[in-house]
Design an enzyme around this catalytic site. Structure first.
Site, PDB file in Angstrom:
ATOM      1  CG  ASP A   1     -56.319  33.741  -4.188  1.00 24.77           C
ATOM      2  OD1 ASP A   1     -56.925  32.544  -5.062  1.00 24.77           O
ATOM      3  OD2 ASP A   1     -56.668  34.924  -4.712  1.00 24.77           O
TER       4      ASP A   1
ATOM      5  CG  ASP B   1     -58.647  34.520 -10.859  1.00 20.43           C
ATOM      6  OD1 ASP B   1     -57.875  34.531 -12.025  1.00 20.43           O
ATOM      7  OD2 ASP B   1     -58.810  33.005 -11.120  1.00 20.43           O
TER       8      ASP B   1
ATOM      9  CG  ASP C   1     -58.374  38.398  -4.499  1.00 19.39           C
ATOM     10  OD1 ASP C   1     -58.757  38.761  -5.134  1.00 19.39           O
ATOM     11  OD2 ASP C   1     -58.166  37.242  -4.163  1.00 19.39           O
TER      12      ASP C   1
END
Length: 221
Positions: free
Chosen positions: A9, A11, A165
């Site tokens: 991922d 961001d 996250d």
């Protein structure tokens, strides 16, 4: 023999840009009276597709896709260049690059943002491909973006480690069959494990290619 793959991922995982996104959303949502606190950001915005966010939080403001494009253009404008990668991320990425592992970014961010962020942290050259959620049939939390990355790389889920996250991203990664690693940039170990993480770390400093390989072996034993 097919090399393993690292799927990242962007961001909050490869770089921590949540504060920039939060500020842009706060400015855009201010006319609605909604204050974008940390709690609101994590519960209503974090990890979701923009069009869904605007349709949900600004249903009378016009085309959600246009609002999404305006929001991301403002994000790119505010993104400093260069920008620091998450601690330890560059070391792990370069280690994998030297070892010949496949690497892909799997993100719900628009493609222009993904390119801008990778350029900002100086890692664009390391990735074989960028998979964008809005270009798939379904974005995260569905597994489609991860499955598309695996298909394009020619790597089976059992040979992939996915780094996330957010709860929606972690659910997508877990449903794809990859070994799931949570980065605790904004959520706790418990929160990430509830969403499907098999291991969590504060950042990439404690993650090595050898430890990822060991996890993949254990998972497939």
């Amino acid at each position: 023999m097919t090399h393993p793959a690292l799927l990242f991922d962007l961001d909050g995982t490869l770089l921590d840009t949540d504060s920039i996104h939060r500020d842009v959303f706060a400015d855009m949502l201010r006319p609605t009276g909604l204050e974008v606190t940390e709690e609101v950001y994590l519960s209503k915005i974090h990890g979701r597709l923009n069009a869904e966010i605007f349709a949900d939080l600004m249903p009378d403001a016009g085309d959600p896709q246009r609002l999404s494009e305006d929001k991301e253009a403002e994000f790119r404008k505010r993104l400093p260049r260069p920008y620091p990668a998450m601690q330890g991320a560059e070391r792990l990425v370069r280690e994998a690059q030297v070892a010949g592992w496949y690497m892909a970014v799997v993100t719900n961010a628009p493609r222009l943002n993904a390119e801008a962020m990778l350029d900002a942290i100086g890692l664009r050259d390391a990735f074989d491909l960028i998979i964008v959620g809005e270009e798939c049939l379904r974005g995260k939390p569905h597994p489609d973006p991860y499955l598309e990355a695996m298909r394009e790389l020619g790597v089976k889920p059992a040979m992939c480690a996915a780094f996330e996250d957010s709860p929606s991203g972690m659910r997508a990664a877990a449903a794809s069959g990859a070994f799931t690693v949570g980065i605790r940039s904004s959520l706790s170990d418990a929160d990430l494990r509830t969403a499907g993480a098999q291991a969590t770390y504060a950042d990439f400093n404690d993650i090595t290619l050898a430890s990822v390989r060991a996890h993949l072996r254990e998972t497939n034993a």
